[in-house]
Design a protein around this motif. Structure first.
Motif, PDB file in Angstrom:
ATOM      1  N   ASP A   1      82.046 -54.839 206.492  1.00  0.00           N
ATOM      2  CA  ASP A   1      81.649 -53.466 206.847  1.00  0.00           C
ATOM      3  C   ASP A   1      81.616 -52.600 205.597  1.00  0.00           C
ATOM      4  O   ASP A   1      82.585 -52.574 204.814  1.00  0.00           O
ATOM      5  CB  ASP A   1      82.634 -52.892 207.871  1.00  0.00           C
ATOM      6  N   SER A   2      80.524 -51.898 205.393  1.00  0.00           N
ATOM      7  CA  SER A   2      80.364 -51.088 204.186  1.00  0.00           C
ATOM      8  C   SER A   2      81.422 -49.987 204.078  1.00  0.00           C
ATOM      9  O   SER A   2      81.750 -49.539 202.973  1.00  0.00           O
ATOM     10  CB  SER A   2      78.962 -50.458 204.161  1.00  0.00           C
ATOM     11  N   SER A   3      81.950 -49.579 205.264  1.00  0.00           N
ATOM     12  CA  SER A   3      82.949 -48.505 205.234  1.00  0.00           C
ATOM     13  C   SER A   3      84.266 -48.981 204.635  1.00  0.00           C
ATOM     14  O   SER A   3      85.124 -48.170 204.285  1.00  0.00           O
ATOM     15  CB  SER A   3      83.196 -47.978 206.644  1.00  0.00           C
ATOM     16  N   ARG A   4      84.399 -50.297 204.513  1.00  0.00           N
ATOM     17  CA  ARG A   4      85.655 -50.848 203.996  1.00  0.00           C
ATOM     18  C   ARG A   4      85.637 -50.994 202.477  1.00  0.00           C
ATOM     19  O   ARG A   4      86.673 -51.276 201.865  1.00  0.00           O
ATOM     20  CB  ARG A   4      85.926 -52.210 204.618  1.00  0.00           C
ATOM     21  N   LEU A   5      84.480 -50.806 201.875  1.00  0.00           N
ATOM     22  CA  LEU A   5      84.352 -51.111 200.446  1.00  0.00           C
ATOM     23  C   LEU A   5      83.877 -49.905 199.632  1.00  0.00           C
ATOM     24  O   LEU A   5      83.029 -49.135 200.093  1.00  0.00           O
ATOM     25  CB  LEU A   5      83.365 -52.266 200.230  1.00  0.00           C
ATOM     26  N   THR A   6      84.439 -49.751 198.491  1.00  0.00           N
ATOM     27  CA  THR A   6      83.940 -48.783 197.498  1.00  0.00           C
ATOM     28  C   THR A   6      83.841 -49.523 196.158  1.00  0.00           C
ATOM     29  O   THR A   6      84.449 -50.582 195.990  1.00  0.00           O
ATOM     30  CB  THR A   6      84.883 -47.570 197.367  1.00  0.00           C
ATOM     31  N   SER A   7      83.053 -48.944 195.237  1.00  0.00           N
ATOM     32  CA  SER A   7      82.945 -49.569 193.896  1.00  0.00           C
ATOM     33  C   SER A   7      83.028 -48.484 192.823  1.00  0.00           C
ATOM     34  O   SER A   7      82.659 -47.326 193.069  1.00  0.00           O
ATOM     35  CB  SER A   7      81.631 -50.353 193.764  1.00  0.00           C
ATOM     36  N   LYS A   8      83.493 -48.907 191.669  1.00  0.00           N
ATOM     37  CA  LYS A   8      83.668 -47.944 190.587  1.00  0.00           C
ATOM     38  C   LYS A   8      83.643 -48.693 189.243  1.00  0.00           C
ATOM     39  O   LYS A   8      84.126 -49.823 189.146  1.00  0.00           O
ATOM     40  CB  LYS A   8      84.995 -47.214 190.748  1.00  0.00           C
ATOM     41  N   GLY A   9      83.078 -48.077 188.223  1.00  0.00           N
ATOM     42  CA  GLY A   9      83.044 -48.685 186.896  1.00  0.00           C
ATOM     43  C   GLY A   9      83.902 -47.903 185.912  1.00  0.00           C
ATOM     44  O   GLY A   9      83.915 -46.671 185.958  1.00  0.00           O
ATOM     45  N   PHE A  10      84.572 -48.628 185.018  1.00  0.00           N
ATOM     46  CA  PHE A  10      85.438 -47.975 184.009  1.00  0.00           C
ATOM     47  C   PHE A  10      84.977 -48.249 182.573  1.00  0.00           C
ATOM     48  O   PHE A  10      85.625 -47.826 181.624  1.00  0.00           O
ATOM     49  CB  PHE A  10      86.887 -48.468 184.169  1.00  0.00           C
ATOM     50  N   GLY A  11      83.876 -48.949 182.435  1.00  0.00           N
ATOM     51  CA  GLY A  11      83.372 -49.252 181.089  1.00  0.00           C
ATOM     52  C   GLY A  11      84.417 -50.022 180.285  1.00  0.00           C
ATOM     53  O   GLY A  11      84.995 -50.988 180.771  1.00  0.00           O
ATOM     54  N   GLU A  12      84.640 -49.584 179.030  1.00  0.00           N
ATOM     55  CA  GLU A  12      85.582 -50.253 178.129  1.00  0.00           C
ATOM     56  C   GLU A  12      86.921 -49.528 178.063  1.00  0.00           C
ATOM     57  O   GLU A  12      87.767 -49.840 177.220  1.00  0.00           O
ATOM     58  CB  GLU A  12      84.986 -50.300 176.713  1.00  0.00           C
ATOM     59  N   THR A  13      87.152 -48.562 179.006  1.00  0.00           N
ATOM     60  CA  THR A  13      88.312 -47.666 178.882  1.00  0.00           C
ATOM     61  C   THR A  13      89.614 -48.284 179.321  1.00  0.00           C
ATOM     62  O   THR A  13      90.694 -47.729 179.043  1.00  0.00           O
ATOM     63  CB  THR A  13      88.070 -46.381 179.699  1.00  0.00           C
TER      64      THR A  13
ATOM     65  N   ASN B   1      74.698 -58.867 179.598  1.00  0.00           N
ATOM     66  CA  ASN B   1      74.272 -57.447 179.636  1.00  0.00           C
ATOM     67  C   ASN B   1      73.492 -57.083 180.916  1.00  0.00           C
ATOM     68  O   ASN B   1      72.682 -56.159 180.911  1.00  0.00           O
ATOM     69  CB  ASN B   1      73.424 -57.113 178.404  1.00  0.00           C
ATOM     70  N   LYS B   2      73.746 -57.836 181.997  1.00  0.00           N
ATOM     71  CA  LYS B   2      73.079 -57.560 183.269  1.00  0.00           C
ATOM     72  C   LYS B   2      74.104 -57.516 184.414  1.00  0.00           C
ATOM     73  O   LYS B   2      75.261 -57.933 184.252  1.00  0.00           O
ATOM     74  CB  LYS B   2      72.028 -58.630 183.566  1.00  0.00           C
ATOM     75  N   ALA B   3      73.650 -57.019 185.591  1.00  0.00           N
ATOM     76  CA  ALA B   3      74.531 -56.956 186.772  1.00  0.00           C
ATOM     77  C   ALA B   3      74.116 -58.029 187.771  1.00  0.00           C
ATOM     78  O   ALA B   3      74.452 -57.948 188.958  1.00  0.00           O
ATOM     79  CB  ALA B   3      74.447 -55.573 187.426  1.00  0.00           C
TER      80      ALA B   3
ATOM     81  N   ALA C   1      84.447 -53.887 174.372  1.00  0.00           N
ATOM     82  CA  ALA C   1      84.129 -52.699 173.573  1.00  0.00           C
ATOM     83  C   ALA C   1      82.826 -52.841 172.802  1.00  0.00           C
ATOM     84  O   ALA C   1      82.449 -51.929 172.051  1.00  0.00           O
ATOM     85  CB  ALA C   1      85.277 -52.397 172.616  1.00  0.00           C
ATOM     86  N   ASP C   2      82.142 -53.995 172.944  1.00  0.00           N
ATOM     87  CA  ASP C   2      80.897 -54.153 172.215  1.00  0.00           C
ATOM     88  C   ASP C   2      79.839 -53.227 172.795  1.00  0.00           C
ATOM     89  O   ASP C   2      79.730 -53.047 174.024  1.00  0.00           O
ATOM     90  CB  ASP C   2      80.409 -55.612 172.298  1.00  0.00           C
ATOM     91  N   GLY C   3      79.033 -52.665 171.952  1.00  0.00           N
ATOM     92  CA  GLY C   3      77.955 -51.804 172.413  1.00  0.00           C
ATOM     93  C   GLY C   3      78.402 -50.353 172.564  1.00  0.00           C
ATOM     94  O   GLY C   3      79.544 -49.972 172.289  1.00  0.00           O
ATOM     95  N   LYS C   4      77.438 -49.585 172.999  1.00  0.00           N
ATOM     96  CA  LYS C   4      77.718 -48.170 173.149  1.00  0.00           C
ATOM     97  C   LYS C   4      78.569 -47.911 174.411  1.00  0.00           C
ATOM     98  O   LYS C   4      78.463 -48.610 175.423  1.00  0.00           O
ATOM     99  CB  LYS C   4      76.419 -47.390 173.251  1.00  0.00           C
ATOM    100  N   ASP C   5      79.374 -46.848 174.351  1.00  0.00           N
ATOM    101  CA  ASP C   5      80.259 -46.524 175.475  1.00  0.00           C
ATOM    102  C   ASP C   5      79.459 -46.248 176.749  1.00  0.00           C
ATOM    103  O   ASP C   5      79.809 -46.719 177.833  1.00  0.00           O
ATOM    104  CB  ASP C   5      81.108 -45.294 175.144  1.00  0.00           C
ATOM    105  N   ALA C   6      78.378 -45.462 176.625  1.00  0.00           N
ATOM    106  CA  ALA C   6      77.607 -45.096 177.814  1.00  0.00           C
ATOM    107  C   ALA C   6      76.973 -46.317 178.455  1.00  0.00           C
ATOM    108  O   ALA C   6      76.923 -46.461 179.681  1.00  0.00           O
ATOM    109  CB  ALA C   6      76.531 -44.079 177.444  1.00  0.00           C
ATOM    110  N   THR C   7      76.525 -47.223 177.579  1.00  0.00           N
ATOM    111  CA  THR C   7      75.904 -48.438 178.087  1.00  0.00           C
ATOM    112  C   THR C   7      76.925 -49.280 178.829  1.00  0.00           C
ATOM    113  O   THR C   7      76.658 -49.833 179.918  1.00  0.00           O
ATOM    114  CB  THR C   7      75.273 -49.238 176.945  1.00  0.00           C
ATOM    115  N   ASN C   8      78.119 -49.368 178.243  1.00  0.00           N
ATOM    116  CA  ASN C   8      79.186 -50.138 178.875  1.00  0.00           C
ATOM    117  C   ASN C   8      79.612 -49.515 180.219  1.00  0.00           C
ATOM    118  O   ASN C   8      79.907 -50.224 181.179  1.00  0.00           O
ATOM    119  CB  ASN C   8      80.386 -50.257 177.940  1.00  0.00           C
ATOM    120  N   GLN C   9      79.634 -48.192 180.257  1.00  0.00           N
ATOM    121  CA  GLN C   9      80.024 -47.511 181.513  1.00  0.00           C
ATOM    122  C   GLN C   9      79.027 -47.832 182.629  1.00  0.00           C
ATOM    123  O   GLN C   9      79.408 -48.185 183.738  1.00  0.00           O
ATOM    124  CB  GLN C   9      80.100 -45.996 181.289  1.00  0.00           C
TER     125      GLN C   9
END
Length: 475
Positions: free
Chosen positions: A439-451, A376-378, A411-419
């Motif tokens: 180079d930071s310009s080469r990278l992007t990040s995105k989260g999709f939770g449990e979707t 449950n951590k990053a 899917a465990d836990g709440k959706d918002a928490t997972n997102q």
């Protein structure tokens, strides 16, 4: 005085001059010297006879009256072209009077006697025409003249009509020796007797003296008179109408682009030391032959850039790289200036960068699936760092490619928490890669939770597969 009317008519015909004719360069002249008067011409019959009038014309010993001093003065002025006018005054003493012997003798029979203290005075005006230009000898100046005047002889006087010729030998431009002879026809009725009861005779008058001409103006003292001088206030040369040629190159200053430096006509009077056809004043490289379009500087490699400004003067290159050829460091046929990956061999289609293959993406994602986070951590588990380092090495091989880091949960836990958890874990991977030099310009990040599950969330194995990080190539 009874012949004043005849004198008046004759004076209307003339305006005086002496024996010489001066030029328009020096319009004024003064002549002075000795004169001789010969009365022999009137000692003949009343019937005009050429032989009687002109016989013994040069019998100076018997017939000429000469004062041993300066006895005439002429002031004259050129009035244009070869014509001159002026006035002559003369004085003499008659000691040799030539008279006809009388009736019953030969018409040529004359006697010569001394009439006593008989003074001769004459004032004469003449118009003279110089023949110097016709003859073409600079120092030899013959002339012809006509005119008239008035003569006083003792108590007698009469007007005369004059005609004669003369010559001046110019010793210098301004000084000459003048000789002349004039026949002076008197308007009088001569009494032909052997007594002293005589009237005014016709005479020949001969003159010899010096002539000084002057009056020419030469403001700049270059020997060229102002009237012929195109540069009146600046000393110059005759061949340039009095204009200067300061550098002596044969091109007058007004036409010389470099009046103080000797040059050539081809260079408009300027020097060209290196002989490249570019005048030194316009030549940025005056001692080295070059090209006109490069201000006289050389271009060894022919790339249109002068050697002095070419960083690679022996190798042709473009102007925007200072005359040097663009490098291709990685040898992939994409010049470094256009190569987004100049140190990594790539393809032309990918702007010099290596293209990411499906196998590479599979390898990246295989690594990404093994990234482990604390529950449950990053934050990463310790054993995950070698995986992240391996991913960093792969990304560095493709510096021209961009990637998206995507996080997913089960899917465990709440959706918002997972997102939120998925977003933070994806961002944690991105931040680590950046910290390792990506180079930071080469990278992007995105989260999709449990979707976006890839397996069932009802089993422990399925949930393990859904808790993942994926890497996508951004095109």
């Amino acid at each position: 005085m009874k012949h004043l009317n005849k004198l008046f008519v004759s004076m209307l015909m003339i305006a005086g001059l002496g024996a010489n004719a001066q030029s328009t360069d020096n319009p004024w002249a003064i002549s002075f010297g000795a004169n001789a008067v010969d009365t022999r011409t009137s000692a003949g019959t009343r019937d005009f006879n050429v032989k009687d009038h002109f016989s013994q014309f040069f019998n100076a010993k018997d017939n000429w009256n000469i004062l041993p001093s300066v006895s005439y003065l002429t002031v004259a002025r050129n009035v244009g072209g070869n014509f001159s006018v002026g006035l002559t005054g003369s004085v003499n003493k008659i000691t040799k009077w030539v008279e006809w012997a009388g009736v019953g003798t030969s018409s040529n029979s004359t006697v010569v006697f001394n009439p006593g203290d008989l003074m001769y005075y004459g004032i004469d005006g003449k118009i003279s025409y110089s023949l110097k230009n016709l003859i073409g000898i600079k120092w030899f100046d013959p002339s012809a003249h006509i005119g008239g005047g008035y003569t006083f002889l003792g108590n007698q006087s009469a007007g005369t009509a004059n005609a004669g010729a003369g010559v001046t030998f110019w010793l210098t431009e301004n000084v000459g020796l003048s000789l002349s002879s004039t026949y002076k026809k008197a308007f009088s009725d001569r009494v032909y007797t052997n007594s002293n009861n005589f009237d005014m005779p016709s005479v020949f008058q001969h003159m010899a003296g010096l002539t000084f001409q002057f009056g020419g103006k030469d403001t700049d003292n270059d020997g060229i008179y102002d009237k012929d001088d195109a540069c009146v206030d600046v000393a110059g040369l005759k061949e340039f109408q009095g204009c200067p040629d300061t550098d002596g190159d044969g091109i007058q200053d007004k036409d010389d682009a470099c009046p103080s430096e000797a040059g050539s006509k081809e260079m408009n009077g300027c020097p060209d030391r290196d002989g490249d056809g570019v005048a030194d004043k316009d030549d940025a490289c005056p001692d080295t032959a070059g090209l006109a379009n490069l201000q006289g500087c050389p271009d060894t490699d022919g790339d249109g850039i002068a050697d002095g400004k070419d960083k690679c003067p022996t190798v042709a290159g473009p102007r925007d790289n200072a005359g040097c050829p663009w490098p291709d460091t990685d040898g992939d046929s994409v010049l470094d200036k256009d190569d987004k990956c100049p140190d990594v061999r790539g393809t032309v289609a990918n702007n010099g960068c290596p293209e990411v293959s499906e196998d590479v993406m599979k390898k990246l994602n295989d690594y990404a699936k093994t990234i482990l986070f604390d529950t449950n951590k990053a934050t990463f588990q310790q054993r995950t760092y070698p995986v992240l380092e391996a991913m960093t090495a792969i990304l560095k091989e493709y510096p021209g490619s961009n990637f998206s880091i995507e996080g997913h949960t089960d899917a465990d836990g709440k959706d918002a928490t997972n997102q939120t958890l998925s977003e933070n874990r994806a961002a944690a991977v991105k931040d680590y890669l950046i910290s390792q030099g990506i180079d930071s310009s080469r990278l992007t990040s995105k989260g999709f939770g449990e979707t976006v599950p890839v397996a069932s969330n009802k089993t422990k194995a399925g949930k393990a597969l859904n808790r993942r990080v994926e890497v996508k190539l951004v095109k």
